[in-house]
Design a protein around this motif. Structure first.
Motif, PDB file in Angstrom:
ATOM      1  N   LEU A   1       2.166  -5.985   0.660  1.00  0.00           N
ATOM      2  CA  LEU A   1       1.561  -4.643   0.647  1.00  0.00           C
ATOM      3  C   LEU A   1       1.860  -3.941  -0.677  1.00  0.00           C
ATOM      4  O   LEU A   1       2.405  -2.845  -0.707  1.00  0.00           O
ATOM      5  N   GLY A   2       1.520  -4.631  -1.778  1.00  0.00           N
ATOM      6  CA  GLY A   2       1.780  -4.064  -3.098  1.00  0.00           C
ATOM      7  C   GLY A   2       0.520  -3.521  -3.739  1.00  0.00           C
ATOM      8  O   GLY A   2      -0.398  -3.067  -3.048  1.00  0.00           O
ATOM      9  N   LEU A   3       0.485  -3.582  -5.055  1.00  0.00           N
ATOM     10  CA  LEU A   3      -0.633  -3.034  -5.835  1.00  0.00           C
ATOM     11  C   LEU A   3      -1.993  -3.555  -5.359  1.00  0.00           C
ATOM     12  O   LEU A   3      -2.912  -2.779  -5.103  1.00  0.00           O
ATOM     13  N   ILE A   4      -2.114  -4.883  -5.250  1.00  0.00           N
ATOM     14  CA  ILE A   4      -3.435  -5.455  -4.960  1.00  0.00           C
ATOM     15  C   ILE A   4      -3.835  -5.202  -3.500  1.00  0.00           C
ATOM     16  O   ILE A   4      -4.945  -4.725  -3.225  1.00  0.00           O
TER      17      ILE A   4
ATOM     18  N   ARG B   1       7.786  -7.891   2.709  1.00  0.00           N
ATOM     19  CA  ARG B   1       9.120  -8.473   2.846  1.00  0.00           C
ATOM     20  C   ARG B   1      10.124  -7.430   3.310  1.00  0.00           C
ATOM     21  O   ARG B   1      10.906  -7.659   4.222  1.00  0.00           O
ATOM     22  N   SER B   2      10.105  -6.246   2.714  1.00  0.00           N
ATOM     23  CA  SER B   2      11.134  -5.247   3.015  1.00  0.00           C
ATOM     24  C   SER B   2      10.637  -4.193   4.001  1.00  0.00           C
ATOM     25  O   SER B   2       9.447  -3.837   4.013  1.00  0.00           O
TER      26      SER B   2
ATOM     27  N   THR C   1       9.018  -1.159   2.147  1.00  0.00           N
ATOM     28  CA  THR C   1       7.597  -1.282   1.767  1.00  0.00           C
ATOM     29  C   THR C   1       6.705  -1.151   3.004  1.00  0.00           C
ATOM     30  O   THR C   1       5.662  -0.491   2.961  1.00  0.00           O
TER      31      THR C   1
ATOM     32  N   VAL D   1       0.890 -11.863  -1.950  1.00  0.00           N
ATOM     33  CA  VAL D   1       2.319 -11.966  -2.286  1.00  0.00           C
ATOM     34  C   VAL D   1       2.432 -12.699  -3.628  1.00  0.00           C
ATOM     35  O   VAL D   1       1.447 -13.285  -4.099  1.00  0.00           O
TER      36      VAL D   1
ATOM     37  N   VAL E   1      -5.050 -13.611  -3.362  1.00  0.00           N
ATOM     38  CA  VAL E   1      -5.430 -12.871  -4.568  1.00  0.00           C
ATOM     39  C   VAL E   1      -4.591 -13.329  -5.755  1.00  0.00           C
ATOM     40  O   VAL E   1      -4.496 -12.627  -6.763  1.00  0.00           O
TER      41      VAL E   1
ATOM     42  N   SER F   1      -2.943 -14.924  -9.062  1.00  0.00           N
ATOM     43  CA  SER F   1      -3.474 -15.013 -10.420  1.00  0.00           C
ATOM     44  C   SER F   1      -3.619 -16.450 -10.906  1.00  0.00           C
ATOM     45  O   SER F   1      -4.151 -16.685 -11.986  1.00  0.00           O
TER      46      SER F   1
ATOM     47  N   ALA G   1      -8.361  -7.782 -11.854  1.00  0.00           N
ATOM     48  CA  ALA G   1      -8.092  -6.361 -12.065  1.00  0.00           C
ATOM     49  C   ALA G   1      -6.659  -6.099 -11.664  1.00  0.00           C
ATOM     50  O   ALA G   1      -6.162  -6.689 -10.707  1.00  0.00           O
ATOM     51  N   GLY G   2      -6.027  -5.210 -12.380  1.00  0.00           N
ATOM     52  CA  GLY G   2      -4.651  -4.883 -12.025  1.00  0.00           C
ATOM     53  C   GLY G   2      -4.106  -3.849 -12.972  1.00  0.00           C
ATOM     54  O   GLY G   2      -4.822  -3.352 -13.850  1.00  0.00           O
TER      55      GLY G   2
ATOM     56  N   SER H   1       3.563  -1.855  -9.695  1.00  0.00           N
ATOM     57  CA  SER H   1       3.583  -2.660  -8.476  1.00  0.00           C
ATOM     58  C   SER H   1       4.036  -1.816  -7.304  1.00  0.00           C
ATOM     59  O   SER H   1       4.469  -0.677  -7.474  1.00  0.00           O
ATOM     60  N   GLY H   2       3.920  -2.383  -6.109  1.00  0.00           N
ATOM     61  CA  GLY H   2       4.330  -1.677  -4.892  1.00  0.00           C
ATOM     62  C   GLY H   2       3.179  -0.943  -4.227  1.00  0.00           C
ATOM     63  O   GLY H   2       2.117  -0.759  -4.820  1.00  0.00           O
TER      64      GLY H   2
ATOM     65  N   THR I   1      -5.776  -8.757 -15.143  1.00  0.00           N
ATOM     66  CA  THR I   1      -4.704  -9.732 -15.046  1.00  0.00           C
ATOM     67  C   THR I   1      -5.190 -10.993 -14.363  1.00  0.00           C
ATOM     68  O   THR I   1      -6.268 -11.032 -13.851  1.00  0.00           O
TER      69      THR I   1
HETATM   70  P1  NAP Z   1       3.369  -6.306  -5.804  1.00  0.00           P
HETATM   71  O1  NAP Z   1       2.812  -4.942  -6.031  1.00  0.00           O
HETATM   72  O2  NAP Z   1       4.707  -6.627  -6.364  1.00  0.00           O
HETATM   73  O3  NAP Z   1       3.371  -6.610  -4.247  1.00  0.00           O
HETATM   74  C1  NAP Z   1       3.808  -7.830  -3.731  1.00  0.00           C
HETATM   75  C2  NAP Z   1       3.994  -7.662  -2.242  1.00  0.00           C
HETATM   76  O4  NAP Z   1       4.361  -8.915  -1.688  1.00  0.00           O
HETATM   77  C3  NAP Z   1       5.087  -6.673  -1.851  1.00  0.00           C
HETATM   78  O5  NAP Z   1       4.632  -5.902  -0.774  1.00  0.00           O
HETATM   79  C4  NAP Z   1       6.230  -7.588  -1.426  1.00  0.00           C
HETATM   80  O6  NAP Z   1       7.064  -6.985  -0.450  1.00  0.00           O
HETATM   81  C5  NAP Z   1       5.450  -8.712  -0.804  1.00  0.00           C
HETATM   82  N1  NAP Z   1       6.191  -9.945  -0.668  1.00  0.00           N
HETATM   83  C6  NAP Z   1       6.888 -10.612  -1.595  1.00  0.00           C
HETATM   84  N2  NAP Z   1       7.374 -11.751  -1.089  1.00  0.00           N
HETATM   85  C7  NAP Z   1       6.971 -11.783   0.202  1.00  0.00           C
HETATM   86  C8  NAP Z   1       7.177 -12.674   1.270  1.00  0.00           C
HETATM   87  N3  NAP Z   1       7.878 -13.804   1.109  1.00  0.00           N
HETATM   88  N4  NAP Z   1       6.620 -12.378   2.491  1.00  0.00           N
HETATM   89  C9  NAP Z   1       5.901 -11.257   2.669  1.00  0.00           C
HETATM   90  N5  NAP Z   1       5.684 -10.366   1.691  1.00  0.00           N
HETATM   91  C10 NAP Z   1       6.218 -10.625   0.476  1.00  0.00           C
HETATM   92  O7  NAP Z   1       2.385  -7.428  -6.366  1.00  0.00           O
HETATM   93  P2  NAP Z   1       0.822  -7.396  -6.664  1.00  0.00           P
HETATM   94  O8  NAP Z   1       0.641  -6.914  -8.058  1.00  0.00           O
HETATM   95  O9  NAP Z   1       0.092  -6.737  -5.561  1.00  0.00           O
HETATM   96  O10 NAP Z   1       0.531  -8.970  -6.703  1.00  0.00           O
HETATM   97  C11 NAP Z   1       0.266  -9.703  -5.536  1.00  0.00           C
HETATM   98  C12 NAP Z   1      -0.509 -10.941  -5.907  1.00  0.00           C
HETATM   99  O11 NAP Z   1      -1.687 -10.549  -6.608  1.00  0.00           O
HETATM  100  C13 NAP Z   1       0.246 -11.903  -6.826  1.00  0.00           C
HETATM  101  O12 NAP Z   1       0.052 -13.210  -6.391  1.00  0.00           O
HETATM  102  C14 NAP Z   1      -0.411 -11.691  -8.187  1.00  0.00           C
HETATM  103  O13 NAP Z   1      -0.416 -12.888  -8.936  1.00  0.00           O
HETATM  104  C15 NAP Z   1      -1.806 -11.267  -7.809  1.00  0.00           C
HETATM  105  N6  NAP Z   1      -2.493 -10.395  -8.760  1.00  0.00           N
HETATM  106  C16 NAP Z   1      -1.808  -9.386  -9.368  1.00  0.00           C
HETATM  107  C17 NAP Z   1      -2.460  -8.572 -10.267  1.00  0.00           C
HETATM  108  C18 NAP Z   1      -1.717  -7.471 -10.980  1.00  0.00           C
HETATM  109  O14 NAP Z   1      -2.170  -6.985 -12.007  1.00  0.00           O
HETATM  110  N7  NAP Z   1      -0.606  -6.997 -10.491  1.00  0.00           N
HETATM  111  C19 NAP Z   1      -3.827  -8.758 -10.517  1.00  0.00           C
HETATM  112  C20 NAP Z   1      -4.515  -9.770  -9.832  1.00  0.00           C
HETATM  113  C21 NAP Z   1      -3.830 -10.590  -8.958  1.00  0.00           C
HETATM  114  P3  NAP Z   1       8.309  -6.033  -0.899  1.00  0.00           P
HETATM  115  O15 NAP Z   1       7.707  -4.819  -1.533  1.00  0.00           O
HETATM  116  O16 NAP Z   1       8.975  -5.729   0.366  1.00  0.00           O
HETATM  117  O17 NAP Z   1       9.115  -6.848  -1.849  1.00  0.00           O
END
Ligand code: NAP
Length: 308
Positions: A12-15, A37-38, A41, A72, A97, A99, A125-126, A130-131, A308
């Motif tokens: 449940l982060g950025l994406i 995970r937490s 969040t 994730v 989603v 990368s 897009a990104g 994060s979060g 990204t």
């Molecule tokens: P993010 O904001 O850091 O969010 C990641 C989420 O995953 C958090 O809610 C985290 O929980 C959760 N998580 C981590 N490990 C986990 C597990 N083992 N089980 C369940 N939940 C878990 O990351 P994001 O930017 O959204 O990225 C997510 C995915 O999108 C990645 O694979 C990334 O490659 C891809 N992506 C990212 C972007 C970008 O610009 N950021 C763009 C396109 C694609 P906690 O908060 O509790 O740790």
């Protein structure tokens, strides 16, 4: 073609947060469940209204869902897929989603039951944030979402996922996973690595003190620092799981850098001028394609999104 009635967001982060906000903005009649995970969040996502219900485990969150989105870090995809596999509804679609695509297919596909569709994806897009609080309803507007469906993909499931992304504002294209991974290095992964390196170099150089870097930072360096502020977990996982394509592009990058270095040393102004003219034209074609604006920007405005 049907619409999803129940979407489960794993992570449940950025994406995932942006997907939820975009679903709400589109007025979709959809029940959204999720997990992270937490506990912190999970609570924040519920408080922000990103999910209608939040669960402690991914297994509970996916029960009854038509679409399951793995959002994730890349390194966690396989574990999450193994956890949800026995709880998936027949006929559901699992997407992600991440990368990087080939490594995700290898990690996730073996866990997906025969009666469930797996269609990997990557919204291009990104931001560097994060979060759950980083989510933006407009994040996917006019951005590409690349899908890497298997050859024998169910065409209805594919059409439904495509139309879902279009409802979130994105444009959709299909690609082979390996080709995706090479393209992603050129347009996103290598630029991130170069930004990390440049900021690291500035930090390292004793004659450019940190304070000078902070005080006098010009737009070019500020853009680098913005990119280099991206999530360390996400980017560690990207490079660990897209190793070959990254090394191939970095090899090419090093050759070009040496050519520029040589032109500077030998005073070959024509080479430098022609090189910079060519790169300026690429910038023009990105603006013409509607993927950035031509506005003067001394370090990026409030809607600074980084592909990204
Ligand atoms: P993010 O904001 O850091 O969010 C990641 C989420 O995953 C958090 O809610 C985290 O929980 C959760 N998580 C981590 N490990 C986990 C597990 N083992 N089980 C369940 N939940 C878990 O990351 P994001 O930017 O959204 O990225 C997510 C995915 O999108 C990645 O694979 C990334 O490659 C891809 N992506 C990212 C972007 C970008 O610009 N950021 C763009 C396109 C694609 P906690 O908060 O509790 O740790």
């Amino acid at each position: 073609m049907t619409q999803y009635k129940h979407v489960a967001l794993i992570g449940l982060g950025l994406i995932a947060g942006s997907m939820s906000l975009a679903m709400r903005r589109a007025g979709m009649d959809v029940h959204i469940t999720g997990t992270a995970r937490s506990a912190e969040t999970r609570a924040k996502a519920l408080e922000l209204g990103l999910v209608d219900a939040v669960f402690d485990t991914a297994a509970e969150a996916v029960k009854g869902a038509d679409l399951i989105v793995l959002a994730v870090p890349i390194g966690a995809m396989g574990t999450v897929a193994a956890e949800i596999a026995p709880h998936l509804k027949a006929g559901a679609t699992v997407t992600d989603v991440g990368s990087v695509k080939a490594a995700v297919v290898t990690a996730v596909a073996p866990h997906i039951p025969d009666n469930v569709h797996f269609i990997p994806g990557h919204p291009m897009a990104g931001t560097e944030k994060s979060g759950p609080e980083a989510g933006l309803a407009h994040l996917f507007d006019n951005r590409w979402c690349l899908l890497t469906p298997p050859e024998d993909v169910d065409q209805n499931a594919l059409a439904t996922l495509k139309s879902f992304w279009i409802s979130l504002g994105a444009m959709v294209e299909e690609m082979e996973p390996d080709h995706h991974d090479l393209v992603a290095v050129v347009i996103s992964h290598a630029p991130h690595l170069i930004a990390y390196t440049m900021v690291g170099v500035a930090d390292d150089m004793s004659r450019v003190t940190k304070q000078e870097v902070v005080n006098y930072s010009a737009a070019g360096f500020r853009d680098f620092t913005r990119i280099a502020a991206s999530d360390p977990t996400m980017w560690r996982d990207v490079f660990l799981h897209n190793k070959d394509a990254t090394l191939e592009v970095l090899g090419r990058f090093t050759e070009e850098l040496f050519a520029l270095q040589r032109a500077i040393r030998t005073g070959d102004g024509d080479f430098l001028f022609d090189y910079f003219t060519r790169t300026r034209n690429i910038r023009r074609s990105i603006i013409d394609a509607g993927q950035d604006t031509d506005a003067v920007d001394f370090g990026r405005g409030p809607h600074a999104e980084d592909e990204t």
